[in-house]
Design an enzyme around this catalytic site. Structure first.
Site, PDB file in Angstrom:
ATOM      1  N   GLY A  29     -49.557 -39.130 -35.158  1.00 21.23           N
ATOM      2  CA  GLY A  29     -50.904 -38.111 -34.881  1.00 21.23           C
ATOM      3  C   GLY A  29     -50.447 -36.878 -33.971  1.00 21.23           C
TER       4      GLY A  29
ATOM      5  N   GLU B  12     -49.907 -34.638 -36.856  1.00 23.47           N
ATOM      6  CA  GLU B  12     -50.816 -34.325 -37.466  1.00 23.47           C
ATOM      7  C   GLU B  12     -51.757 -33.458 -36.607  1.00 23.47           C
ATOM      8  OE1 GLU B  12     -51.622 -38.602 -37.744  1.00 23.47           O
ATOM      9  OE2 GLU B  12     -51.967 -38.133 -39.819  1.00 23.47           O
TER      10      GLU B  12
ATOM     11  N   GLU C 250     -45.640 -43.516 -39.177  1.00 24.23           N
ATOM     12  CA  GLU C 250     -46.535 -44.500 -38.993  1.00 24.23           C
ATOM     13  C   GLU C 250     -45.903 -45.760 -40.009  1.00 24.23           C
ATOM     14  OE1 GLU C 250     -47.363 -41.642 -39.471  1.00 24.23           O
ATOM     15  OE2 GLU C 250     -49.262 -41.022 -38.142  1.00 24.23           O
TER      16      GLU C 250
ATOM     17  N   ALA D 277     -50.621 -41.131 -31.909  1.00 23.86           N
ATOM     18  CA  ALA D 277     -51.796 -41.912 -31.671  1.00 23.86           C
ATOM     19  C   ALA D 277     -51.427 -43.125 -30.775  1.00 23.86           C
ATOM     20  CB  ALA D 277     -52.590 -42.466 -32.849  1.00 23.86           C
TER      21      ALA D 277
HETATM   22  N1  CAA Z   1     -48.536 -44.712 -28.122  1.00 23.92           N
HETATM   23  C1  CAA Z   1     -48.497 -45.490 -26.933  1.00 23.92           C
HETATM   24  N2  CAA Z   1     -47.621 -45.195 -25.916  1.00 23.92           N
HETATM   25  C2  CAA Z   1     -46.420 -44.538 -26.334  1.00 23.92           C
HETATM   26  C3  CAA Z   1     -46.428 -43.904 -27.525  1.00 23.92           C
HETATM   27  C4  CAA Z   1     -47.446 -43.832 -28.556  1.00 23.92           C
HETATM   28  N3  CAA Z   1     -47.411 -43.430 -29.725  1.00 23.92           N
HETATM   29  N4  CAA Z   1     -45.007 -43.132 -27.693  1.00 23.92           N
HETATM   30  C5  CAA Z   1     -44.473 -43.355 -26.443  1.00 23.92           C
HETATM   31  N5  CAA Z   1     -45.450 -44.188 -25.746  1.00 23.92           N
HETATM   32  C6  CAA Z   1     -44.958 -44.622 -24.177  1.00 23.92           C
HETATM   33  C7  CAA Z   1     -44.021 -45.975 -24.572  1.00 23.92           C
HETATM   34  O1  CAA Z   1     -44.687 -47.042 -24.725  1.00 23.92           O
HETATM   35  C8  CAA Z   1     -43.435 -45.734 -23.071  1.00 23.92           C
HETATM   36  O2  CAA Z   1     -44.313 -46.442 -22.368  1.00 23.92           O
HETATM   37  P1  CAA Z   1     -43.831 -47.360 -20.973  1.00 23.92           P
HETATM   38  O3  CAA Z   1     -43.112 -46.560 -20.034  1.00 23.92           O
HETATM   39  O4  CAA Z   1     -44.934 -47.900 -20.394  1.00 23.92           O
HETATM   40  O5  CAA Z   1     -42.870 -48.435 -21.865  1.00 23.92           O
HETATM   41  C9  CAA Z   1     -43.497 -44.186 -22.705  1.00 23.92           C
HETATM   42  O6  CAA Z   1     -44.235 -43.632 -23.642  1.00 23.92           O
HETATM   43  C10 CAA Z   1     -42.127 -43.437 -22.888  1.00 23.92           C
HETATM   44  O7  CAA Z   1     -41.602 -43.827 -24.199  1.00 23.92           O
HETATM   45  P2  CAA Z   1     -40.372 -44.323 -24.610  1.00 23.92           P
HETATM   46  O8  CAA Z   1     -39.788 -45.028 -23.594  1.00 23.92           O
HETATM   47  O9  CAA Z   1     -40.328 -45.060 -25.798  1.00 23.92           O
HETATM   48  O10 CAA Z   1     -39.357 -43.016 -24.754  1.00 23.92           O
HETATM   49  P3  CAA Z   1     -38.241 -42.759 -25.376  1.00 23.92           P
HETATM   50  O11 CAA Z   1     -37.664 -41.330 -25.006  1.00 23.92           O
HETATM   51  O12 CAA Z   1     -37.040 -43.656 -25.248  1.00 23.92           O
HETATM   52  O13 CAA Z   1     -38.646 -42.408 -27.111  1.00 23.92           O
HETATM   53  C11 CAA Z   1     -40.257 -41.890 -28.822  1.00 23.92           C
HETATM   54  C12 CAA Z   1     -39.491 -41.629 -27.498  1.00 23.92           C
HETATM   55  C13 CAA Z   1     -39.007 -41.852 -29.947  1.00 23.92           C
HETATM   56  C14 CAA Z   1     -41.122 -40.593 -29.076  1.00 23.92           C
HETATM   57  C15 CAA Z   1     -40.754 -42.989 -28.770  1.00 23.92           C
HETATM   58  O14 CAA Z   1     -41.841 -43.360 -27.615  1.00 23.92           O
HETATM   59  C16 CAA Z   1     -41.590 -43.579 -30.058  1.00 23.92           C
HETATM   60  O15 CAA Z   1     -41.157 -43.858 -31.038  1.00 23.92           O
HETATM   61  N6  CAA Z   1     -42.867 -43.316 -29.795  1.00 23.92           N
HETATM   62  C17 CAA Z   1     -43.697 -44.000 -31.017  1.00 23.92           C
HETATM   63  C18 CAA Z   1     -43.817 -42.879 -32.074  1.00 23.92           C
HETATM   64  C19 CAA Z   1     -44.751 -43.288 -33.071  1.00 23.92           C
HETATM   65  O16 CAA Z   1     -44.706 -44.127 -33.705  1.00 23.92           O
HETATM   66  N7  CAA Z   1     -45.857 -42.364 -33.415  1.00 23.92           N
HETATM   67  C20 CAA Z   1     -46.827 -42.844 -34.536  1.00 23.92           C
HETATM   68  C21 CAA Z   1     -48.054 -43.620 -33.934  1.00 23.92           C
HETATM   69  S1  CAA Z   1     -49.162 -44.003 -34.821  1.00 23.92           S
HETATM   70  C22 CAA Z   1     -50.088 -42.666 -35.209  1.00 23.92           C
HETATM   71  O17 CAA Z   1     -49.888 -41.936 -34.738  1.00 23.92           O
HETATM   72  C23 CAA Z   1     -51.319 -43.188 -36.449  1.00 23.92           C
HETATM   73  C24 CAA Z   1     -51.767 -41.797 -36.953  1.00 23.92           C
HETATM   74  O18 CAA Z   1     -51.414 -41.535 -38.090  1.00 23.92           O
HETATM   75  C25 CAA Z   1     -52.538 -40.989 -36.080  1.00 23.92           C
END
Ligand code: CAA
Length: 258
Positions: free
Chosen positions: A109, A112, A132, A66
């Site tokens: 998400g 999911e 999360e 998400a």
């Molecule tokens: N939401 C918003 N933006 C996100 C995102 C997310 N879930 N995941 C990645 N992005 C964005 C980053 O902020 C980044 O944007 P900028 O270039 O503007 O900084 C861009 O996508 C590229 O991401 P990274 O630079 O972090 O890429 P990476 O290859 O170094 O890492 C990753 C990849 C490991 C997937 C890392 O992006 C990450 O950890 N993302 C978050 C994963 C996460 O925590 N997901 C759970 C979200 S909460 C949820 O989903 C609630 C639910 O139950 C529904």
């Protein structure tokens, strides 16, 4: 097809293809994207020319979760009033078989959403997780329920409590995904699998999906009863006559989807 900002919708014969397309955010699932996916999928579901749907992302990410940027400032009242994420439930009401084709990150998400599909085909690059807890929240689009049903309590609990990810091989071993294929083959395999399903009788495929899904909502005795009644109902269809006649006549069936 036009009109969408965060997804691409295509039709390949009797297969509908929805591609998540927010590359700069690794396909993070914001509210607008959710509405587009639901709109496209329900439109395909209503279309008698479509017999199966593939949902995919990019090589790098199916979806990285998400949208954290969108959620970060929200209050409890905001989340509750909007019933945040409830809109995704529309996907569970589709009757057309829906395949997730997952490469790269399928986190939070994203994992999911893949699990809301009828089954997952994974590239060898796929990574699944419910991270999360590292953000101070818990899964909110069914992860704690569907992951537990898919892989059992021990692994689901460990993943949800630690946020650790699993690779495609582990995901296949524990039954989260139907099959792992080389990343370069993922979309072709998913489209071919969808075309196979779309070549079956559409009403029978819907009944088959309904029967399997009953396993998750009922007791065994009820589920077996539901299955038998659905099986009986296939005998009301022209496609049952065609399918069995074709076997007996040693030819391929020509299903009319009725
Ligand atoms: N939401 C918003 N933006 C996100 C995102 C997310 N879930 N995941 C990645 N992005 C964005 C980053 O902020 C980044 O944007 P900028 O270039 O503007 O900084 C861009 O996508 C590229 O991401 P990274 O630079 O972090 O890429 P990476 O290859 O170094 O890492 C990753 C990849 C490991 C997937 C890392 O992006 C990450 O950890 N993302 C978050 C994963 C996460 O925590 N997901 C759970 C979200 S909460 C949820 O989903 C609630 C639910 O139950 C529904």
């Amino acid at each position: 097809e036009t009109g969408y900002e965060h997804i691409i919708l295509e039709r390949r014969g009797r297969v509908g293809l929805i591609t998540l397309n927010r590359p700069k955010a690794l396909n993070a699932l914001n509210d607008a994207l959710m509405h587009e996916v639901v709109d496209a999928a329900t439109g395909l579901d209503r279309d008698p020319e479509i017999g199966a749907i593939v949902l995919t992302g990019s090589e790098r990410a199916f979806a990285a979760g998400a949208d954290i940027r969108e959620m970060a400032p929200q209050t409890y009242q905001d989340m509750y009033a909007a019933d945040w994420f409830a809109g995704w439930n529309a996907l569970t009401r589709l009757r057309t078989p829906l395949i997730a084709a997952v490469a790269g990150h399928a986190l939070g998400g994203g994992c999911e959403l893949a699990m809301m599909c009828d089954f997952i085909l994974a590239a060898d690059t796929a990574v699944f997780g419910q991270p999360e807890i590292r953000l101070g929240v818990i899964p909110g689009i069914g992860g704690s329920q569907r992951l537990t049903r898919a892989i059992g309590k021990a692994k689901a609990m460990e993943m949800v409590l630690t946020g650790r990810t699993m690779d495609a091989a582990e995901a296949e071993r524990c039954g989260l995904v139907a099959r792992v294929v080389p990343a370069t083959r993922l979309l072709d395999e998913a489209l071919a699998t969808a075309a196979t399903i779309a070549g079956m009788s559409a009403p029978v495929a819907m009944l088959a999906k309904e029967a399997v899904n009953a396993a998750f909502e009922t007791t065994l005795a009820e589920g077996v009863h539901v299955e038998r009644r659905l099986f009986h109902s296939t005998f009301a269809l022209a496609d049952q006559k065609e399918g069995m006649a074709a076997f007996l006549e040693k030819r391929a069936p020509r299903f009319e989807n009725r």
